[in-house]
Write a protein that holds these residues in place. Structure first.
Motif, PDB file in Angstrom:
ATOM      1  N   GLN A  29     -14.420   0.117  -1.811  1.00  0.00           N
ATOM      2  CA  GLN A  29     -14.849   0.779  -3.041  1.00  0.00           C
ATOM      3  C   GLN A  29     -16.247   1.374  -2.912  1.00  0.00           C
ATOM      4  OE1 GLN A  29     -14.195  -1.698  -6.502  1.00  0.00           O
ATOM      5  NE2 GLN A  29     -12.139  -2.221  -5.815  1.00  0.00           N
ATOM      6  N   ASN A  30     -17.098   0.762  -2.091  1.00  0.00           N
ATOM      7  CA  ASN A  30     -18.440   1.300  -1.900  1.00  0.00           C
ATOM      8  C   ASN A  30     -18.454   2.543  -1.010  1.00  0.00           C
ATOM      9  OD1 ASN A  30     -19.578  -0.688  -3.503  1.00  0.00           O
ATOM     10  ND2 ASN A  30     -20.022  -2.029  -1.784  1.00  0.00           N
ATOM     11  N   SER A  31     -17.363   2.790  -0.294  1.00  0.00           N
ATOM     12  CA  SER A  31     -17.314   3.958   0.594  1.00  0.00           C
ATOM     13  C   SER A  31     -16.897   5.228  -0.145  1.00  0.00           C
ATOM     14  CB  SER A  31     -16.372   3.702   1.773  1.00  0.00           C
ATOM     15  OG  SER A  31     -15.029   3.648   1.340  1.00  0.00           O
ATOM     16  N   ALA A  32     -16.278   5.082  -1.310  1.00  0.00           N
ATOM     17  CA  ALA A  32     -15.853   6.254  -2.093  1.00  0.00           C
ATOM     18  C   ALA A  32     -15.665   5.833  -3.544  1.00  0.00           C
ATOM     19  CB  ALA A  32     -14.547   6.818  -1.546  1.00  0.00           C
ATOM     20  N   ASP A  33     -15.932   6.766  -4.456  1.00  0.00           N
ATOM     21  CA  ASP A  33     -15.646   6.440  -5.858  1.00  0.00           C
ATOM     22  C   ASP A  33     -14.158   6.690  -6.123  1.00  0.00           C
ATOM     23  OD1 ASP A  33     -15.294   9.197  -6.407  1.00  0.00           O
ATOM     24  OD2 ASP A  33     -17.329   9.432  -7.141  1.00  0.00           O
ATOM     25  N   PHE A  48       0.849  -1.203   0.000  1.00  0.00           N
ATOM     26  CA  PHE A  48       0.000   0.000   0.000  1.00  0.00           C
ATOM     27  C   PHE A  48       0.879   1.246   0.000  1.00  0.00           C
ATOM     28  CE2 PHE A  48      -2.003   3.507   2.232  1.00  0.00           C
ATOM     29  CZ  PHE A  48      -3.302   3.524   1.763  1.00  0.00           C
ATOM     30  N   HIS A  49       1.860   1.301   0.909  1.00  0.00           N
ATOM     31  CA  HIS A  49       2.727   2.484   0.988  1.00  0.00           C
ATOM     32  C   HIS A  49       3.570   2.644  -0.276  1.00  0.00           C
ATOM     33  CE1 HIS A  49       2.340   2.535   5.618  1.00  0.00           C
ATOM     34  NE2 HIS A  49       1.600   3.505   5.096  1.00  0.00           N
ATOM     35  N   ALA A  50       4.076   1.532  -0.829  1.00  0.00           N
ATOM     36  CA  ALA A  50       4.864   1.603  -2.065  1.00  0.00           C
ATOM     37  C   ALA A  50       4.016   2.143  -3.212  1.00  0.00           C
ATOM     38  CB  ALA A  50       5.431   0.227  -2.413  1.00  0.00           C
ATOM     39  N   ASP A  51       2.789   1.644  -3.343  1.00  0.00           N
ATOM     40  CA  ASP A  51       1.895   2.141  -4.396  1.00  0.00           C
ATOM     41  C   ASP A  51       1.537   3.606  -4.170  1.00  0.00           C
ATOM     42  OD1 ASP A  51       1.780  -0.153  -5.954  1.00  0.00           O
ATOM     43  OD2 ASP A  51      -0.033  -0.914  -5.003  1.00  0.00           O
ATOM     44  N   ALA A  52       1.247   3.970  -2.925  1.00  0.00           N
ATOM     45  CA  ALA A  52       0.895   5.365  -2.632  1.00  0.00           C
ATOM     46  C   ALA A  52       2.085   6.280  -2.923  1.00  0.00           C
ATOM     47  CB  ALA A  52       0.446   5.514  -1.180  1.00  0.00           C
ATOM     48  N   ASN A  53       3.287   5.888  -2.523  1.00  0.00           N
ATOM     49  CA  ASN A  53       4.482   6.702  -2.784  1.00  0.00           C
ATOM     50  C   ASN A  53       4.728   6.888  -4.277  1.00  0.00           C
ATOM     51  OD1 ASN A  53       4.954   7.001  -0.044  1.00  0.00           O
ATOM     52  ND2 ASN A  53       6.572   5.455   0.043  1.00  0.00           N
ATOM     53  N   ALA A  54       4.369   5.882  -5.064  1.00  0.00           N
ATOM     54  CA  ALA A  54       4.546   5.947  -6.517  1.00  0.00           C
ATOM     55  C   ALA A  54       3.371   6.644  -7.210  1.00  0.00           C
ATOM     56  CB  ALA A  54       4.729   4.544  -7.083  1.00  0.00           C
ATOM     57  N   GLY A  55       2.355   7.030  -6.436  1.00  0.00           N
ATOM     58  CA  GLY A  55       1.178   7.679  -7.028  1.00  0.00           C
ATOM     59  C   GLY A  55       0.223   6.696  -7.687  1.00  0.00           C
ATOM     60  N   ASN A  56       0.342   5.423  -7.384  1.00  0.00           N
ATOM     61  CA  ASN A  56      -0.520   4.397  -7.974  1.00  0.00           C
ATOM     62  C   ASN A  56      -1.797   4.236  -7.154  1.00  0.00           C
ATOM     63  OD1 ASN A  56       1.459   3.906  -9.931  1.00  0.00           O
ATOM     64  ND2 ASN A  56       2.441   2.356  -8.664  1.00  0.00           N
ATOM     65  N   PHE A  57      -2.532   5.312  -6.993  1.00  0.00           N
ATOM     66  CA  PHE A  57      -3.742   5.289  -6.173  1.00  0.00           C
ATOM     67  C   PHE A  57      -4.814   4.395  -6.781  1.00  0.00           C
ATOM     68  CE2 PHE A  57      -2.375   9.910  -5.372  1.00  0.00           C
ATOM     69  CZ  PHE A  57      -1.439   9.520  -4.431  1.00  0.00           C
ATOM     70  N   GLU A  58      -4.864   4.369  -8.098  1.00  0.00           N
ATOM     71  CA  GLU A  58      -5.847   3.545  -8.804  1.00  0.00           C
ATOM     72  C   GLU A  58      -5.617   2.050  -8.514  1.00  0.00           C
ATOM     73  OE1 GLU A  58      -6.518   3.037 -13.400  1.00  0.00           O
ATOM     74  OE2 GLU A  58      -7.184   5.044 -12.768  1.00  0.00           O
ATOM     75  N   ASP A  59      -4.351   1.644  -8.455  1.00  0.00           N
ATOM     76  CA  ASP A  59      -4.031   0.244  -8.149  1.00  0.00           C
ATOM     77  C   ASP A  59      -4.511  -0.128  -6.750  1.00  0.00           C
ATOM     78  OD1 ASP A  59      -2.841   0.049 -10.624  1.00  0.00           O
ATOM     79  OD2 ASP A  59      -0.783   0.111  -9.870  1.00  0.00           O
ATOM     80  N   ALA A  66     -12.515   8.733  -8.034  1.00  0.00           N
ATOM     81  CA  ALA A  66     -12.060  10.128  -8.045  1.00  0.00           C
ATOM     82  C   ALA A  66     -11.856  10.653  -6.623  1.00  0.00           C
ATOM     83  CB  ALA A  66     -13.062  11.007  -8.800  1.00  0.00           C
ATOM     84  N   ASP A  67     -12.809  10.377  -5.731  1.00  0.00           N
ATOM     85  CA  ASP A  67     -12.672  10.818  -4.335  1.00  0.00           C
ATOM     86  C   ASP A  67     -11.511  10.118  -3.649  1.00  0.00           C
ATOM     87  OD1 ASP A  67     -14.841  12.524  -4.588  1.00  0.00           O
ATOM     88  OD2 ASP A  67     -16.271  11.096  -3.706  1.00  0.00           O
ATOM     89  N   PHE A  68     -11.327   8.852  -3.920  1.00  0.00           N
ATOM     90  CA  PHE A  68     -10.242   8.093  -3.308  1.00  0.00           C
ATOM     91  C   PHE A  68      -8.886   8.637  -3.751  1.00  0.00           C
ATOM     92  CE2 PHE A  68      -7.338   4.440  -3.025  1.00  0.00           C
ATOM     93  CZ  PHE A  68      -7.523   4.084  -1.704  1.00  0.00           C
ATOM     94  N   GLU A  69      -8.742   8.879  -5.055  1.00  0.00           N
ATOM     95  CA  GLU A  69      -7.484   9.429  -5.567  1.00  0.00           C
ATOM     96  C   GLU A  69      -7.225  10.828  -5.017  1.00  0.00           C
ATOM     97  OE1 GLU A  69      -6.543   7.441  -9.833  1.00  0.00           O
ATOM     98  OE2 GLU A  69      -8.209   8.866  -9.823  1.00  0.00           O
ATOM     99  N   GLU A  70      -8.267  11.631  -4.893  1.00  0.00           N
ATOM    100  CA  GLU A  70      -8.110  12.966  -4.325  1.00  0.00           C
ATOM    101  C   GLU A  70      -7.670  12.879  -2.863  1.00  0.00           C
ATOM    102  OE1 GLU A  70     -10.558  17.164  -3.683  1.00  0.00           O
ATOM    103  OE2 GLU A  70     -11.637  15.399  -4.408  1.00  0.00           O
ATOM    104  N   PHE A  71      -8.293  11.981  -2.111  1.00  0.00           N
ATOM    105  CA  PHE A  71      -7.951  11.797  -0.700  1.00  0.00           C
ATOM    106  C   PHE A  71      -6.483  11.416  -0.535  1.00  0.00           C
ATOM    107  CE2 PHE A  71      -7.467   8.621   2.741  1.00  0.00           C
ATOM    108  CZ  PHE A  71      -7.644   9.453   3.837  1.00  0.00           C
ATOM    109  N   LEU A  72      -6.033  10.372  -1.247  1.00  0.00           N
ATOM    110  CA  LEU A  72      -4.643   9.953  -1.110  1.00  0.00           C
ATOM    111  C   LEU A  72      -3.682  11.006  -1.668  1.00  0.00           C
ATOM    112  CD1 LEU A  72      -4.663   6.096  -1.785  1.00  0.00           C
ATOM    113  CD2 LEU A  72      -4.545   7.321   0.391  1.00  0.00           C
TER     114      LEU A  72
END
Length: 155
Positions: free
Chosen positions: A73-77, A52-63, A79-85
Motif C-alpha cells: 500500500q505504501n508503494s502506490a495509492d 488474487f486472480h479471482a478478485d482481479a478477474n472480478a474487478g475487485n481491485f480494491e479488495d 487510484a494508481d493500483f486500480e489503474e494499474f490492474l
C-alpha cells in the motif's frame, strides 16, 4: 606432569562445549527451516494467488489493495493500483491457468517471506508474475507484485 594433564583436560572440555554449541545451533537452524513449515507456507501462498486472480478477474481491485500489506500500500495509492490492474486486465484479459515456475522462502526474525514466480495464461497472452508474501497469523499477506509480459506492450 600433572599440570600438563590439567591443560589437556581444559582443552578437551573446551572442545566438548564448542561441540554442544554447534549441535544446538544446528537444531535451531533446522527448526527454523522446517520443511513442513515451508510446505505449508507455499501452499497458503499459492491459495492466495488463486484468490488474487479471482478478485482481479472480478474487478475487485480494491479488495486486493486493502487486503495487502503496508509495504504494498505504501508503494502506490488506491487510484494508481486500480489503474494499474485495470490496464493489465484490459491488455491481457482475465487470468486463466497459473503454473509455478519457482519459489523461495526466507525466514528472518520469526517471520517468513515467500516469493513465487508464476507463469499465467491470460485471455490475450501469457505473463510471468512474481508474488511476494509475508507471514502473518491470518495467513500470507501480499507485499509485492510484479508482472512481465510482451502482451502488455503489444496489445
Amino acid at each position: 606432569m600433572a599440570a600438563t594433564k590439567l591443560v589437556v583436560g581444559s582443552i578437551s572440555k573446551g572442545k566438548n562445549a564448542m561441540h554442544r554449541m554447534f549441535v544446538a545451533f544446528l537444531v535451531v537452524c533446522l527448526a527454523a527451516c522446517n520443511p513442513a513449515n515451508a510446505t505449508a507456507e507455499l501452499a497458503a501462498s499459492e491459495k492466495a494467488i488463486g484468490a488474487f486472480h479471482a478478485d482481479a478477474n472480478a474487478g475487485n481491485f480494491e479488495d486486493i489493495y486493502f487486503g495487502s500489506g503496508d509495504e504494498m500500500q505504501n508503494s502506490a495509492d488506491i487510484a494508481d493500483f486500480e489503474e494499474f490492474l485495470g490496464v493489465v486486465q484490459k491488455k491481457l484479459g482475465k487470468a486463466g491457468k497459473s503454473t509455478q515456475e519457482g519459489w523461495r522462502i526466507n525466514y528472518v526474525n520469526g517471520m517468513s517471506m515467500t516469493v513465487l514466480n508464476m507463469k499465467t495464461i491470460y485471455e490475450k497472452g501469457e505473463a510471468m508474475e512474481t508474488f511476494t508474501f509475508k507471514s502473518s497469523p491470518k495467513g500470507p499477506v501480499l507485499v509485492g507484485y510484479n508482472i512481465q509480459s510482451n502482451a502488455l506492450i503489444m496489445n
